[in-house]
Design an enzyme around this catalytic site. Structure first.
Site, PDB file in Angstrom:
ATOM      1  CE1 TYR A  54      -4.073   2.001   0.383  1.00 34.81           C
ATOM      2  CE2 TYR A  54      -2.521   3.470   1.472  1.00 34.81           C
ATOM      3  CZ  TYR A  54      -3.752   3.258   0.860  1.00 34.81           C
ATOM      4  OH  TYR A  54      -4.636   4.288   0.720  1.00 34.81           O
ATOM      5  CG  PHE A 106      -6.527  19.140 -23.898  1.00 36.17           C
ATOM      6  CD1 PHE A 106      -6.632  18.704 -25.204  1.00 36.17           C
ATOM      7  CD2 PHE A 106      -6.884  18.268 -22.882  1.00 36.17           C
ATOM      8  CE1 PHE A 106      -7.078  17.418 -25.502  1.00 36.17           C
ATOM      9  CE2 PHE A 106      -7.327  16.983 -23.169  1.00 36.17           C
ATOM     10  CZ  PHE A 106      -7.420  16.557 -24.484  1.00 36.17           C
ATOM     11  CB  THR A 107     -11.425  19.003 -23.603  1.00 36.97           C
ATOM     12  OG1 THR A 107     -10.570  17.861 -23.567  1.00 36.97           O
ATOM     13  CG2 THR A 107     -11.770  19.320 -25.043  1.00 36.97           C
ATOM     14  CG  ASP A 197      -0.713  18.956 -21.037  1.00 39.78           C
ATOM     15  OD1 ASP A 197      -0.104  17.860 -21.112  1.00 39.78           O
ATOM     16  OD2 ASP A 197      -1.934  19.053 -21.226  1.00 39.78           O
ATOM     17  CE  LYS A 240      -3.486  11.505 -24.080  1.00 39.80           C
ATOM     18  NZ  LYS A 240      -4.241  11.491 -22.816  1.00 39.80           N
ATOM     19  NE  ARG A 364     -11.031  16.518 -29.901  1.00 41.19           N
ATOM     20  CZ  ARG A 364     -10.990  16.411 -28.566  1.00 41.19           C
ATOM     21  NH1 ARG A 364      -9.849  16.436 -27.926  1.00 41.19           N
ATOM     22  NH2 ARG A 364     -12.085  16.301 -27.859  1.00 41.19           N
ATOM     23  CG  PHE A 430     -15.831  15.981 -26.289  1.00 40.28           C
ATOM     24  CD1 PHE A 430     -15.650  17.140 -25.556  1.00 40.28           C
ATOM     25  CD2 PHE A 430     -15.044  14.881 -25.991  1.00 40.28           C
ATOM     26  CE1 PHE A 430     -14.685  17.206 -24.559  1.00 40.28           C
ATOM     27  CE2 PHE A 430     -14.077  14.941 -25.005  1.00 40.28           C
ATOM     28  CZ  PHE A 430     -13.904  16.108 -24.279  1.00 40.28           C
TER      29      PHE A 430
HETATM   30  C1  P70 Z   1      -6.656  12.450 -26.288  1.00 35.55           C
HETATM   31  C2  P70 Z   1      -6.558  12.249 -24.793  1.00 35.55           C
HETATM   32  C3  P70 Z   1      -5.708  13.664 -23.049  1.00 35.55           C
HETATM   33  C4  P70 Z   1      -4.927  14.822 -22.617  1.00 35.55           C
HETATM   34  C5  P70 Z   1      -4.156  15.559 -23.540  1.00 35.55           C
HETATM   35  C6  P70 Z   1      -3.442  16.681 -23.099  1.00 35.55           C
HETATM   36  C7  P70 Z   1      -2.632  17.499 -24.050  1.00 35.55           C
HETATM   37  C8  P70 Z   1      -4.218  16.346 -20.912  1.00 35.55           C
HETATM   38  C9  P70 Z   1      -4.956  15.222 -21.284  1.00 35.55           C
HETATM   39  C10 P70 Z   1      -5.759  14.518 -20.240  1.00 35.55           C
HETATM   40  C11 P70 Z   1      -7.835  11.776 -24.150  1.00 35.55           C
HETATM   41  C12 P70 Z   1      -8.953  12.737 -24.328  1.00 35.55           C
HETATM   42  C13 P70 Z   1      -9.248  13.634 -23.318  1.00 35.55           C
HETATM   43  C14 P70 Z   1     -10.269  14.546 -23.515  1.00 35.55           C
HETATM   44  C15 P70 Z   1     -10.936  14.572 -24.719  1.00 35.55           C
HETATM   45  C16 P70 Z   1     -10.679  13.648 -25.693  1.00 35.55           C
HETATM   46  C17 P70 Z   1      -9.675  12.742 -25.507  1.00 35.55           C
HETATM   47  N1  P70 Z   1      -6.005  13.451 -24.236  1.00 35.55           N
HETATM   48  N2  P70 Z   1      -3.497  17.031 -21.806  1.00 35.55           N
HETATM   49  O1  P70 Z   1      -7.253  11.582 -26.924  1.00 35.55           O
HETATM   50  O2  P70 Z   1      -5.157  13.318 -19.933  1.00 35.55           O
HETATM   51  O3  P70 Z   1      -6.868  11.615 -20.625  1.00 35.55           O
HETATM   52  O4  P70 Z   1      -4.941  11.009 -19.145  1.00 35.55           O
HETATM   53  O5  P70 Z   1      -6.790  12.400 -18.273  1.00 35.55           O
HETATM   54  O6  P70 Z   1      -4.095  15.215 -24.831  1.00 35.55           O
HETATM   55  O7  P70 Z   1      -6.102  13.412 -26.829  1.00 35.55           O
HETATM   56  P1  P70 Z   1      -5.982  12.009 -19.471  1.00 35.55           P
END
Ligand code: P70
Length: 438
Positions: A54, A106-107, A197, A240, A364, A430
């Site tokens: 743990y 970023f979303t 990031d 990634k 996107r 989305f």
């Molecule tokens: C994608 C994924 C994740 C992502 C990223 C960057 C530049 C942070 C994160 C978050 C998954 C995804 C996420 C949201 C919408 C669509 C797809 N990107 N910063 O496919 O990381 O997913 O590990 O929480 O690209 O691009 P995590």
């Protein structure tokens, strides 16, 4: 493989949203490069050495050591994935009414900044919003845009500048080392942090090696290290670049921020030596991080993306130029010029590609951009369909099938009609929104 009839049915059931398809109904899966790459034999061997204590797992200390060596950040906290790190960092650094400038939104990152009471401001250079601009570093920051925000709000209202390497929403476009250095000089003068990031930092480093003067002979590993050195901390989705199916971390150099984060992680993720991961996951991540900065690996990885992109360009398909790091971004506004943005051209195109061949891509554009705090839609300039390539999974023959399918859809584009949204979730719409054909 599926028949056209099966795909039509599957798409209806999924509400024309590729996120809602079952993966069994997908032939080539280009939804994302996130968690979809193949682990190496070394990583699988590491999985067998999980120390599932743990607290104080040996895999945690190995991960910490690797992150210090490869990236240079001092203090690390594992999290279940990138957004877990974003949540913790945003809660610690952002106060209500703060401004968070960044090189394109970023979303998940922007949502966590907003939930913590901040407001994201886009300071990426204008070229990034133009799919046709061939500028080699479309991830760069405009220092003029940043300076305007500092003049307007004062540096005290800006907790940090949020910098992504390989800007996802711009099409996987890199930031240059020179721009980062200038940004560091500017922010140091105003006592503002830079948070990185670093989800796709190795891919960004490859483009610096290929395109930036003075870096031709440097290794991707050395370039990655230098990028990180101009920033104060980072959030990472290790799904990634770092070649794992699950995992992420928060890394900082400031001990006081670390101390707060180490305390907060126990509320949201788990103890600070595992953060929601199994010991074996941390071991796979440590090995994946080392593999991700290999020059041979990254050349092969981005080489495959470029192969697909050049094929699409030869076919006359409108894509974002220059070709980015993790996928091909098709310009849906140009592909389907007769469909207005309110009828979701990119969502429509992703659905049509799936119908044609069972290839799954991702919207996107206006759906991803979501709504502002005041309820109004964001209307992003870029309305794209992302063909994301997982690492170490597909062959060149798959790339040919993808380009040929896209060409078939392009040839019948005039007959394609748009969509209307019939269900809209409150957060990150989305993922779960549903649509109908107009
Ligand atoms: C994608 C994924 C994740 C992502 C990223 C960057 C530049 C942070 C994160 C978050 C998954 C995804 C996420 C949201 C919408 C669509 C797809 N990107 N910063 O496919 O990381 O997913 O590990 O929480 O690209 O691009 P995590």
């Amino acid at each position: 493989m599926t028949t056209p009839g099966q795909r039509k049915k599957a798409l209806q059931e999924a509400g024309f949203n590729t996120f809602l398809l079952r993966s069994e109904d997908v032939y080539i899966d280009l939804l994302t490069d996130s968690g979809t790459s193949a682990m190496s034999d070394s990583q699988w061997a590491g999985m067998m050495q999980g120390d599932e204590a743990y607290a104080g797992s040996r895999n945690f200390y190995n991960l910490e050591k690797v992150i210090r060596e490869v990236y240079g950040y001092q203090y690390i906290i594992p999290t279940h994935q990138g957004r877990g790190a974003e949540n913790i960092l945003s809660r610690i650094l952002i106060r209500k009414g703060d401004i968070v400038p960044g090189n394109m939104y970023f979303t998940t990152t922007r949502l966590h900044q907003e939930l913590a009471g901040g407001k994201f401001e886009d300071i990426i250079i204008d070229e990034a919003h133009d799919p046709e601009s061939e500028f080699p570093f479309k991830g760069n920051v405009s220092l003029d845009k940043l300076d305007k925000l500092v003049q307007q709000y004062g540096a005290g209202r800006i907790p940090y500048v949020s910098i992504a390497t390989s800007v996802n929403m711009a099409g996987g476009q890199p930031i240059s080392m020179n721009n980062l250095k200038e940004l560091r000089a500017y922010t140091s003068k105003h006592n503002i942090r830079i948070i990185h990031d670093m989800t796709r930092v190795a891919e960004n480093a490859f483009f610096i090696q290929q395109r930036e003067k003075g870096y031709e002979k440097k290794s991707v590993a050395a370039i990655v290290r230098e990028i990180c050195s101009y920033t104060d901390g980072a959030t990472m989705s290790a799904k990634k670049d770092a070649l794992v199916n699950i995992g992420g971390f928060l890394a900082v150099n400031d001990w006081h921020v670390f101390e707060e984060a180490r305390n907060m992680v126990v509320v949201y993720e788990g103890l600070h030596t595992y953060g929601g991961l199994a010991g074996r996951d941390m071991e796979a991540m440590a090995i994946g991080i080392q593999e991700s900065v290999s020059d041979d690996h990254i050349r092969a990885r981005i080489g495959q993306v470029i192969y697909l992109g050049e094929k699409m360009i030869d076919y006359g398909i409108p894509i974002v130029r220059p070709i980015g790091g993790h996928g091909i971004f098709v310009d849906a506004k140009k592909f389907l010029p007769h469909i207005p943005q309110d009828c979701y051209p990119a969502q429509t195109l992703a659905a049509e590609i799936y119908l044609d061949s069972g290839i799954r891509t991702m919207e996107r554009g206006v759906v991803s951009a979501g709504r502002k705090a005041n309820g109004k839609n964001y209307y992003p300039k870029l309305e794209l369909v992302r063909f994301t390539i997982p690492r170490r999974v597909y062959t060149q023959a798959h790339m040919d099938v993808i380009a040929e399918s896209t060409l078939r859809v392009y040839e019948r584009k005039a007959r394609i009609k748009g969509l209307t949204m019939v269900y809209e979730p409150k957060y990150l719409r989305f993922f779960q929104a549903r649509f109908q054909k107009l």
